[in-house]
Design a protein around this motif. Sequence first.
Motif, PDB file in Angstrom:
ATOM      1  N   ASP A  17       4.052   8.793  10.043  1.00 47.72           N
ATOM      2  CA  ASP A  17       3.906   7.389   9.669  1.00 47.72           C
ATOM      3  C   ASP A  17       3.225   7.606   8.253  1.00 47.72           C
ATOM      4  O   ASP A  17       3.851   6.671   7.688  1.00 47.72           O
ATOM      5  N   LEU A  18       2.637   8.062   8.033  1.00 49.61           N
ATOM      6  CA  LEU A  18       1.829   8.064   6.796  1.00 49.61           C
ATOM      7  C   LEU A  18       2.801   8.817   5.663  1.00 49.61           C
ATOM      8  O   LEU A  18       3.149   8.001   4.885  1.00 49.61           O
ATOM      9  N   VAL A  19       3.657   9.682   5.789  1.00 52.73           N
ATOM     10  CA  VAL A  19       4.837  10.044   5.290  1.00 52.73           C
ATOM     11  C   VAL A  19       5.598   8.809   4.853  1.00 52.73           C
ATOM     12  O   VAL A  19       6.150   9.183   3.839  1.00 52.73           O
ATOM     13  N   ASN A  20       6.112   8.142   5.772  1.00 51.37           N
ATOM     14  CA  ASN A  20       7.172   7.847   6.075  1.00 51.37           C
ATOM     15  C   ASN A  20       6.727   6.128   4.884  1.00 51.37           C
ATOM     16  O   ASN A  20       8.082   4.861   5.308  1.00 51.37           O
ATOM     17  N   THR A  21       5.648   6.079   4.950  1.00 51.16           N
ATOM     18  CA  THR A  21       4.726   5.035   3.962  1.00 51.16           C
ATOM     19  C   THR A  21       5.464   5.024   2.782  1.00 51.16           C
ATOM     20  O   THR A  21       5.528   4.255   2.112  1.00 51.16           O
ATOM     21  N   ALA A  22       5.793   6.268   2.312  1.00 52.12           N
ATOM     22  CA  ALA A  22       6.244   6.269   0.794  1.00 52.12           C
ATOM     23  C   ALA A  22       7.757   5.671   0.005  1.00 52.12           C
ATOM     24  O   ALA A  22       8.129   5.105   0.908  1.00 52.12           O
ATOM     25  N   PRO A  23       7.111   5.163  -1.277  1.00 53.64           N
ATOM     26  CA  PRO A  23       8.096   4.287  -2.001  1.00 53.64           C
ATOM     27  C   PRO A  23      10.078   5.289  -2.191  1.00 53.64           C
ATOM     28  O   PRO A  23      10.694   4.444  -1.534  1.00 53.64           O
ATOM     29  N   GLU A  24       9.935   6.133  -2.049  1.00 53.06           N
ATOM     30  CA  GLU A  24      10.933   7.152  -1.879  1.00 53.06           C
ATOM     31  C   GLU A  24      11.570   7.549  -0.377  1.00 53.06           C
ATOM     32  O   GLU A  24      12.990   7.472  -0.844  1.00 53.06           O
ATOM     33  N   VAL A  25      10.634   7.259   0.511  1.00 57.65           N
ATOM     34  CA  VAL A  25      11.386   6.829   1.882  1.00 57.65           C
ATOM     35  C   VAL A  25      11.701   5.296   2.082  1.00 57.65           C
ATOM     36  O   VAL A  25      12.479   5.749   2.698  1.00 57.65           O
ATOM     37  N   ARG A  26      10.977   4.749   1.693  1.00 56.73           N
ATOM     38  CA  ARG A  26      10.873   3.057   2.250  1.00 56.73           C
ATOM     39  C   ARG A  26      12.328   2.798   0.921  1.00 56.73           C
ATOM     40  O   ARG A  26      11.877   1.562   0.134  1.00 56.73           O
ATOM     41  N   ARG A  27      13.088   3.253   0.450  1.00 61.00           N
ATOM     42  CA  ARG A  27      14.117   2.661  -0.836  1.00 61.00           C
ATOM     43  C   ARG A  27      13.916   1.452  -1.088  1.00 61.00           C
ATOM     44  O   ARG A  27      13.975   0.519  -2.216  1.00 61.00           O
ATOM     45  N   ILE A  28      14.420   1.058   0.447  1.00 62.72           N
ATOM     46  CA  ILE A  28      14.324  -0.899   0.382  1.00 62.72           C
ATOM     47  C   ILE A  28      13.225  -1.246  -0.180  1.00 62.72           C
ATOM     48  O   ILE A  28      13.162  -2.383  -0.678  1.00 62.72           O
ATOM     49  N   ALA A  29      12.719  -1.400   0.768  1.00 65.98           N
ATOM     50  CA  ALA A  29      11.461  -2.350   0.999  1.00 65.98           C
ATOM     51  C   ALA A  29       9.872  -1.692  -0.025  1.00 65.98           C
ATOM     52  O   ALA A  29       9.344  -2.645  -0.057  1.00 65.98           O
ATOM     53  N   GLY A  30      10.628  -0.242  -0.947  1.00 66.52           N
ATOM     54  CA  GLY A  30       9.375   0.116  -1.283  1.00 66.52           C
ATOM     55  C   GLY A  30       7.876   0.662  -0.865  1.00 66.52           C
ATOM     56  O   GLY A  30       7.824   0.487   0.231  1.00 66.52           O
ATOM     57  N   GLU A  31       7.318   0.781  -1.530  1.00 72.32           N
ATOM     58  CA  GLU A  31       5.659   1.418  -1.072  1.00 72.32           C
ATOM     59  C   GLU A  31       5.124   0.813   0.152  1.00 72.32           C
ATOM     60  O   GLU A  31       4.964  -1.276  -0.127  1.00 72.32           O
ATOM     61  N   ALA A  32       4.888   1.328   1.365  1.00 70.19           N
ATOM     62  CA  ALA A  32       4.130   0.392   2.536  1.00 70.19           C
ATOM     63  C   ALA A  32       2.953   0.124   2.937  1.00 70.19           C
ATOM     64  O   ALA A  32       2.124  -0.775   3.100  1.00 70.19           O
ATOM     65  N   LEU A  33       2.016   1.127   1.602  1.00 70.83           N
ATOM     66  CA  LEU A  33       0.302   0.908   1.239  1.00 70.83           C
ATOM     67  C   LEU A  33       0.189   1.555  -0.112  1.00 70.83           C
ATOM     68  O   LEU A  33      -0.226   1.561   0.075  1.00 70.83           O
ATOM     69  N   ALA A  34       0.484  -0.848  -0.113  1.00 72.37           N
ATOM     70  CA  ALA A  34       0.274  -0.813  -1.723  1.00 72.37           C
ATOM     71  C   ALA A  34      -0.860  -1.337  -2.079  1.00 72.37           C
ATOM     72  O   ALA A  34      -1.312  -1.901  -3.592  1.00 72.37           O
ATOM     73  N   ALA A  35      -1.233  -1.824  -1.141  1.00 65.37           N
ATOM     74  CA  ALA A  35      -3.214  -2.205  -1.428  1.00 65.37           C
ATOM     75  C   ALA A  35      -3.861  -1.511   0.055  1.00 65.37           C
ATOM     76  O   ALA A  35      -3.505  -1.354   0.759  1.00 65.37           O
TER      77      ALA A  35
END
Length: 185
Positions: A17-35
Amino acid sequence: MKIDFNDYARGAGLATDLVNTAPEVRRIAGEALAALPDLRRFLDERGVDAELTADDLAEVHELRRELRVLLDAEDEDQVAEGAADLVRRAGIGPLLGRDADGRWKWQVETAPDSPLVDELAALAGLGLLGALRALGHNRFRHCASPDCEGAFVDTSKAGRRRYCTPDLCGNRINVANHRARHRTT
């Protein structure tokens, strides 16, 4: 934090789950852990109780990069060594403790003053080690979706998982296949 040796699915799931929060994985949604609130929500959803500090977000982003290297590793010895290093960051050794039903089980306890990132590293590292031992290196996979750069550890019983986030990536493929079938009829 006490981490059960046999509960590798929790730690491997956290790593995935942590790896898949990265912006390069979530190209459309972007960074999942921005703040920090995003990190708080991520931890709450996984049952990790921790007081957050201003440094935690950047440190968790760095841990995410370390975990990605391990999930992408083609050599199972590299996974074993890297995951063991993660466990050593906060783990103070194995101990025998009782579960909720009073049965004995092996655990790794983290040092009481460990920072959040080291506790997460120990949990994820132990999960990766457990998955490697119990399931094998062939369960460390890349997402089968052509539109995704995700990676995961397949801890399912059958071992047939194909997508990093089945509800998202798998659903997208299924919807695309459904639409393609209906276009041709």
